[in-house]
Design an enzyme around this catalytic site. Sequence first.
Site, PDB file in Angstrom:
ATOM      1  N   CYS A   1     -31.120  -0.640 -42.726  1.00 14.44           N
ATOM      2  CA  CYS A   1     -30.933  -2.080 -42.630  1.00 14.44           C
ATOM      3  C   CYS A   1     -30.597  -2.676 -43.992  1.00 14.44           C
ATOM      4  CB  CYS A   1     -32.145  -2.746 -41.969  1.00 14.44           C
ATOM      5  SG  CYS A   1     -31.736  -4.404 -41.329  1.00 14.44           S
ATOM      6  N   HIS A  16     -32.698  -0.187 -37.065  1.00 16.36           N
ATOM      7  CA  HIS A  16     -34.030   0.352 -37.361  1.00 16.36           C
ATOM      8  C   HIS A  16     -34.382   1.461 -36.373  1.00 16.36           C
ATOM      9  CE1 HIS A  16     -35.165  -2.841 -40.232  1.00 16.36           C
ATOM     10  NE2 HIS A  16     -34.443  -3.631 -39.451  1.00 16.36           N
ATOM     11  N   GLU A  56     -37.621   3.023 -37.331  1.00 18.01           N
ATOM     12  CA  GLU A  56     -38.987   3.239 -37.817  1.00 18.01           C
ATOM     13  C   GLU A  56     -40.019   2.338 -37.167  1.00 18.01           C
ATOM     14  OE1 GLU A  56     -37.386  -0.119 -40.312  1.00 18.01           O
ATOM     15  OE2 GLU A  56     -36.618   1.599 -39.203  1.00 18.01           O
TER      16      GLU A  56
END
Length: 247
Positions: free
Chosen positions: A94, A184, A186
Amino acid sequence: MTTTESRLLVVVPSETDPPARLGQWLADAGLTLDERRLGRGDALPETLAGHDGLVVLGGPQSAADDDATSPELVGVRALLREAVAADLPTLAVCLGAQLLADVGGGAVRRGAEGPEVGATLVAKRDAAYADPVFGPLPLAPDVVQWHHDEIAALPPGATLLASNPHYAHQAFRVGGAVYGLQFHIETTPEMVRAWAEHDRVGVAASGLDVDTICARAEAVHDDLAETWAPFAARFADLVRARAEQVA
């Protein structure tokens, strides 16, 4: 027989985006994580000496911020430049990917189509099939998006690995081992809820309410782990190979 330690520098520009599940997957893959949390005042190393790979995560800062606006990003940019020059295994997520694009000679700007937030899909590009990290991914893997800026142009010579109809430059590789992910992988449900509750502009742009965004994201988190934990393990293979090369 001795085993070479593989050390990964993990840069956390903001406490809003910790390594979370990605950090666990990388640790599970056998890497030693050296986490530097800039929001807590951790210092960055001046160089990548002693590290076999680099991860740079996200945050509310912009890659367009000047040094006075976001002084904590000055050292992050320097490390990304060094990683590109050395083709050090790198995973930039990101904000990290936007900084990577910027230092590599690409372009970052406010997203022309507005914020992109919540659970969605990206699609592999043809070049991804030959990539050692991206190749085994499904054609259209689940991801979580949360960005207001976009990567408007990739660095010269970069390889586009994934796109979607909203923003074309979703994943790319610079050189042989430096990767940028606009999205993303995570996240936890708790992280997504915190983002949604603090980003009224992004939520409004989605056309959904906070609870719906969070429910849709939570629904794909098992699929995210199934897809992206092996991806993290393949990235860890690159880091270990680098460690063995320089041992």
